[in-house]
Design a protein around this motif. Structure first.
Motif, PDB file in Angstrom:
ATOM      1  N   THR A 141       0.981  -1.398   0.015  1.00  0.00           N
ATOM      2  CA  THR A 141       0.299   0.055   0.211  1.00  0.00           C
ATOM      3  C   THR A 141       0.763   1.429  -0.052  1.00  0.00           C
ATOM      4  N   SER A 191      -6.596   4.265   3.269  1.00  0.00           N
ATOM      5  CA  SER A 191      -7.309   4.607   2.857  1.00  0.00           C
ATOM      6  C   SER A 191      -7.073   3.264   1.885  1.00  0.00           C
ATOM      7  N   ARG A 192      -5.985   3.005   1.324  1.00  0.00           N
ATOM      8  CA  ARG A 192      -5.366   2.218  -0.187  1.00  0.00           C
ATOM      9  C   ARG A 192      -6.321   0.714   0.151  1.00  0.00           C
ATOM     10  N   ARG A 194      -8.433  -0.045   2.960  1.00  0.00           N
ATOM     11  CA  ARG A 194      -9.015  -0.012   3.461  1.00  0.00           C
ATOM     12  C   ARG A 194      -9.847  -0.545   1.858  1.00  0.00           C
ATOM     13  N   LYS A 195     -10.279  -0.251   0.761  1.00  0.00           N
ATOM     14  CA  LYS A 195     -11.027  -0.515  -0.970  1.00  0.00           C
ATOM     15  C   LYS A 195      -9.620  -1.597  -0.438  1.00  0.00           C
ATOM     16  N   ALA A 198     -12.470  -4.298   0.781  1.00  0.00           N
ATOM     17  CA  ALA A 198     -13.836  -3.742   0.630  1.00  0.00           C
ATOM     18  C   ALA A 198     -13.218  -4.654  -0.981  1.00  0.00           C
ATOM     19  N   ARG A 199     -12.698  -5.265  -1.933  1.00  0.00           N
ATOM     20  CA  ARG A 199     -12.561  -6.179  -2.136  1.00  0.00           C
ATOM     21  C   ARG A 199     -12.745  -7.324  -1.982  1.00  0.00           C
TER      22      ARG A 199
END
Length: 296
Positions: A141, A191-192, A194-195, A198-199
């Motif tokens: 990240t 934030s990276r 967290r994305k 989510a995936r």
């Protein structure tokens, strides 16, 4: 004979001193963790790599096991083997990459294996073991030196889901600047991550342990806790702020990593505090060049 006696006496003193450092380090960990806000995570994966930053990984681990810690993290396969052979039965995450010759022994020992790409999955599958390998996917990240680059391997998670010999236990990443005052880059990394999380939540097979917070993030970024946290050398160190009281129990290798020679710091503390235990309230140690001390 006199020389032999002197050598033996020196060895005994060194051994006692090492045991004392290990106990002090473990107490420092307890104190450090007591400063953390009410935990919203399930587990500590205590990083005791580099021989617990010079304090002795085996005695520190034994003390922490007595205190109820459930998981450890090390950098290399051999570090994990030394802990296991010393009687440490808790799960041990190996943060470094494992290559095919070490994979069978790592799986049999129940080590948590970090994955850095599809190649690692292939190595585990090719080992042909009856036991499942517990794996933690390490994603990049912004640390810049470790982790799967998902833009280069977009099908990495698909390969992991399909793997028959991998038990996907963890997903993690590394902060690079969480101990700095400016948290802008750390927040970008978060934030990276967290994305990516989510995936992963959309997949048929998902990990049970998400972890990213290292020592700096544990102190300053509770939003990064997820399921587990990885306290490391700030379990032995605490930053000195203005008007803060701390009890000095010794200096450790981690100070080298902050650009301050240990010998210089040791001299300063010996001269200024005359080997007393407590730093008086209001003393600005930074003006003396002291930024990190071990605290109890």
């Amino acid at each position: 004979r006199r020389r032999v006696r002197q050598m033996l006496e020196g060895a005994r003193r060194a051994s006692a001193e090492r045991r004392g450092r290990a106990e002090a380090a473990a107490r420092a960990y307890e104190s450090f963790l007591s400063k953390v806000a009410t935990p919203v995570f399930r587990m500590f994966a205590v990083a005791i790599k580099a021989d617990a930053y010079g304090h002795g990984a085996i005695p520190v681990a034994r003390r922490l096991v007595r205190e109820g810690f459930e998981m450890f993290a090390v950098a290399q396969f051999q570090e994990a083997m030394e802990l296991r052979e010393s009687g440490i039965e808790q799960p041990i995450l190996i943060l470094g990459r494992l290559f095919p010759p070490d994979i069978p022994d790592a799986v049999k020992a129940g080590f948590r294996i970090s994955l850095f790409g599809k190649e690692d999955i292939g190595w585990i599958e090719a080992a042909g073991l009856d036991l499942l390998a517990y794996v933690h996917a390490n994603v990049e990240t912004g640390m810049g030196r470790v982790g799967t680059l998902l833009d280069r391997e977009p099908d990495f998670f698909g390969a992991l889901v399909q793997a028959g010999r991998c038990r996907w236990e963890g997903l993690y990443s590394h902060f690079s600047t969480s101990d700095e005052k400016d948290k802008s880059y750390a927040n970008l990394q978060l934030s990276r991550f967290r994305k990516i999380v989510a995936r992963v939540q959309l997949l048929d097979k998902r990990p049970s342990l998400l972890h990213m917070a290292n020592s700096g993030a544990i102190l300053d970024m509770p939003e990064s806790y997820f399921d587990a946290v990885r306290p490391g050398n700030q379990g032995f160190l605490l930053r000195i702020a203005e008007e803060k009281t701390a009890e000095i129990i010794g200096l450790v290798h981690g100070a080298h990593q902050k650009g301050a020679p240990l010998e210089h710091l040791d001299d300063i503390l010996a001269q200024v505090f005359l080997n007393k235990d407590t730093v008086p309230l209001g003393v600005d140690l930074r003006s003396l060049g002291v930024e990190y001390v071990v605290v109890l």
